[in-house]
Design a protein around this motif. Structure first.
Motif, PDB file in Angstrom:
ATOM      1  N   ASP A  87       0.775  -1.241   0.000  1.00  0.00           N
ATOM      2  CA  ASP A  87       0.000   0.000   0.000  1.00  0.00           C
ATOM      3  C   ASP A  87       0.807   1.292   0.000  1.00  0.00           C
ATOM      4  OD1 ASP A  87       0.342   0.207   2.978  1.00  0.00           O
ATOM      5  OD2 ASP A  87      -1.038  -1.463   2.935  1.00  0.00           O
ATOM      6  N   VAL A  89       1.855   3.317   2.011  1.00  0.00           N
ATOM      7  CA  VAL A  89       1.473   4.404   2.918  1.00  0.00           C
ATOM      8  C   VAL A  89       2.708   5.035   3.542  1.00  0.00           C
ATOM      9  CG1 VAL A  89       0.387   4.891   5.130  1.00  0.00           C
ATOM     10  CG2 VAL A  89      -0.827   3.571   3.452  1.00  0.00           C
ATOM     11  N   TYR A  92       4.209   7.423   1.086  1.00  0.00           N
ATOM     12  CA  TYR A  92       3.371   8.599   0.883  1.00  0.00           C
ATOM     13  C   TYR A  92       3.315   9.517   2.089  1.00  0.00           C
ATOM     14  CZ  TYR A  92       1.592   6.231  -3.284  1.00  0.00           C
ATOM     15  OH  TYR A  92       1.463   5.594  -4.481  1.00  0.00           O
ATOM     16  N   THR A  93       3.615   8.985   3.272  1.00  0.00           N
ATOM     17  CA  THR A  93       3.591   9.837   4.467  1.00  0.00           C
ATOM     18  C   THR A  93       4.597  10.964   4.328  1.00  0.00           C
ATOM     19  OG1 THR A  93       3.059   7.886   5.765  1.00  0.00           O
ATOM     20  CG2 THR A  93       3.733   9.818   6.986  1.00  0.00           C
ATOM     21  N   ALA A 106       2.354  -0.661   8.008  1.00  0.00           N
ATOM     22  CA  ALA A 106       1.559  -1.717   8.643  1.00  0.00           C
ATOM     23  C   ALA A 106       1.886  -3.126   8.121  1.00  0.00           C
ATOM     24  CB  ALA A 106       0.077  -1.410   8.503  1.00  0.00           C
TER      25      ALA A 106
ATOM     26  N   GLY B  37      -3.771   5.367  -0.071  1.00  0.00           N
ATOM     27  CA  GLY B  37      -2.544   5.895   0.492  1.00  0.00           C
ATOM     28  C   GLY B  37      -2.049   7.171  -0.162  1.00  0.00           C
ATOM     29  N   ILE B  38      -2.315   7.310  -1.443  1.00  0.00           N
ATOM     30  CA  ILE B  38      -1.841   8.500  -2.149  1.00  0.00           C
ATOM     31  C   ILE B  38      -2.470   9.766  -1.585  1.00  0.00           C
ATOM     32  CG2 ILE B  38      -1.579   9.604  -4.394  1.00  0.00           C
ATOM     33  CD1 ILE B  38      -1.980   6.970  -5.719  1.00  0.00           C
ATOM     34  N   PRO B  41      -2.417   9.081   3.622  1.00  0.00           N
ATOM     35  CA  PRO B  41      -1.471   8.071   4.121  1.00  0.00           C
ATOM     36  C   PRO B  41      -1.744   7.652   5.558  1.00  0.00           C
ATOM     37  CG  PRO B  41      -0.410  10.215   3.997  1.00  0.00           C
ATOM     38  CD  PRO B  41      -1.790  10.405   3.472  1.00  0.00           C
ATOM     39  N   LEU B  42      -2.828   6.966   5.766  1.00  0.00           N
ATOM     40  CA  LEU B  42      -3.127   6.422   7.085  1.00  0.00           C
ATOM     41  C   LEU B  42      -2.945   4.921   7.016  1.00  0.00           C
ATOM     42  CD1 LEU B  42      -6.434   8.338   7.842  1.00  0.00           C
ATOM     43  CD2 LEU B  42      -4.210   8.793   8.818  1.00  0.00           C
ATOM     44  N   PRO B  43      -2.080   4.379   7.835  1.00  0.00           N
ATOM     45  CA  PRO B  43      -1.826   2.933   7.752  1.00  0.00           C
ATOM     46  C   PRO B  43      -3.063   2.108   8.034  1.00  0.00           C
ATOM     47  CG  PRO B  43      -0.799   3.895   9.694  1.00  0.00           C
ATOM     48  CD  PRO B  43      -1.292   5.029   8.877  1.00  0.00           C
ATOM     49  N   GLY B  44      -3.327   1.148   7.182  1.00  0.00           N
ATOM     50  CA  GLY B  44      -4.442   0.239   7.391  1.00  0.00           C
ATOM     51  C   GLY B  44      -5.809   0.842   7.191  1.00  0.00           C
TER      52      GLY B  44
END
Lengths: 127, 179
Positions: A87, A89, A92-93, A106, B37-38, B41-44
């Motif tokens: 994913d 993420v 992208y953060t 995760a 996510g793009i 961006p919050l995991p899960g």
């Protein structure tokens, strides 16, 4: 037995507004108290922790849960420059530099956090 | 909105349960392809489409069936596509969400439509996942909470309003054309 309506009712608006208000409140509360930044703490798989100086530029490659992450510590900030995870993420953060901020992957089970520390002349600021 | 009579046979309930679980799994599977996510961006974090189904079953069929469907979905998704870590996150999230539905069932009699229920159950689901992450990764991750709540409110609203529109149309189909 409770029965649910399908027409929008005032309760819905109140519920949604309450959640949004809680979010705003938490944001405000969070930005008042912060921790100072000195170290990058990388938690791998909830068992191993590695700690690096935030102000020493380096590139770290770690592997967890079959996923390889490339972490860059540069100019007082951390970012994940590359990751195999599905994913993305963590990539992208983007870049974090403040104490308390974190980047999480995760799928890999990796958490990168900026924690306090640093020299003895830094006072701890109560939040 | 009337509920479905519970006088169906065990066989028909088993068949219906299987069909619903498959639908829930399909929803979960398909939404995992959307790269949120793009933008966020919050995991899960997920859209929570399967929750539409769980809410519908919970309030229009039976709470127990909804709980079972939710549990089976979490387990099968973890077995097929996840790992023990993602199972823990998913399970805690689903548990929080269902607990919320149980409370709402008795506390919010007729004061909420699926919109409000969806926002609350979506928020609880994400809070549950965050709690699981906090247990494993430490308290720093709680900094994601505000963004998570805003996103839950947004996507929960979409799912809830969608169910408000769909539920009256689906219900007769599940009844099998009676009445």
């Amino acid at each position: 037995m409770g029965v649910v309506r399908t027409k929008i009712s005032p309760g819905d608006i109140i519920a949604t507004a309450a959640i949004l208000l809680a979010a705003v409140f938490l944001l405000a509360a969070g930005s008042i108290s912060g921790t100072d930044a000195g170290y990058v703490e990388i938690l791998i798989g909830s068992r191993r922790t590695e700690r690096f100086d935030l102000y020493e530029d380096r590139e770290i490659v770690i592997e967890s849960n079959g996923i390889t992450l490339t972490i860059k510590i540069e100019k007082g900030g951390v970012s994940v420059s590359h990751s195999d995870c599905p994913d993305q993420v963590c990539v992208y953060t983007g870049r974090i530099e403040k104490g308390g901020e974190s980047i999480i992957c995760a799928p890999a089970g990796v958490a990168i956090t900026i924690t306090g520390g640093g020299g003895g002349d830094v006072d701890h600021i109560a939040g | 909105m009337s509920t479905i009579s519970r006088a169906d046979s065990p066989a028909s309930r088993a068949a219906r349960g299987a069909a619903l679980v498959s639908a829930a799994l399909l929803l979960s599977y398909l939404e995992s392809f959307i790269p949120l996510g793009i933008f966020l961006p919050l995991p899960g974090f997920r859209l929570g489409l399967a929750n539409i189904l769980v809410m519908f079953v919970f309030f229009c069929i039976s709470a127990t069936e909804a709980a079972i469907i939710s549990a089976v979905r979490v387990i099968v998704m973890a077995l097929l596509f996840g790992n023990p870590l993602s199972f823990f996150f998913s399970a805690l999230g689903a548990a929080f969400s269902l607990a919320g539905m149980f409370v709402l069932k008795y506390a919010a009699n007729n004061k909420l439509s699926f919109w409000g229920i969806s926002v609350i159950s979506a928020s609880l689901h994400n809070i549950g996942q965050l709690a699981a992450a906090a247990i494993l990764f430490g308290r720093a991750i709680i900094s994601y909470l505000p963004a998570l709540l805003i996103a839950s409110a947004a996507f929960g609203s979409i799912c809830g309003i969608l169910l408000n529109i769909l539920a009256p149309k689906i219900l007769p189909a599940i009844r099998g054309g009676e009445r």
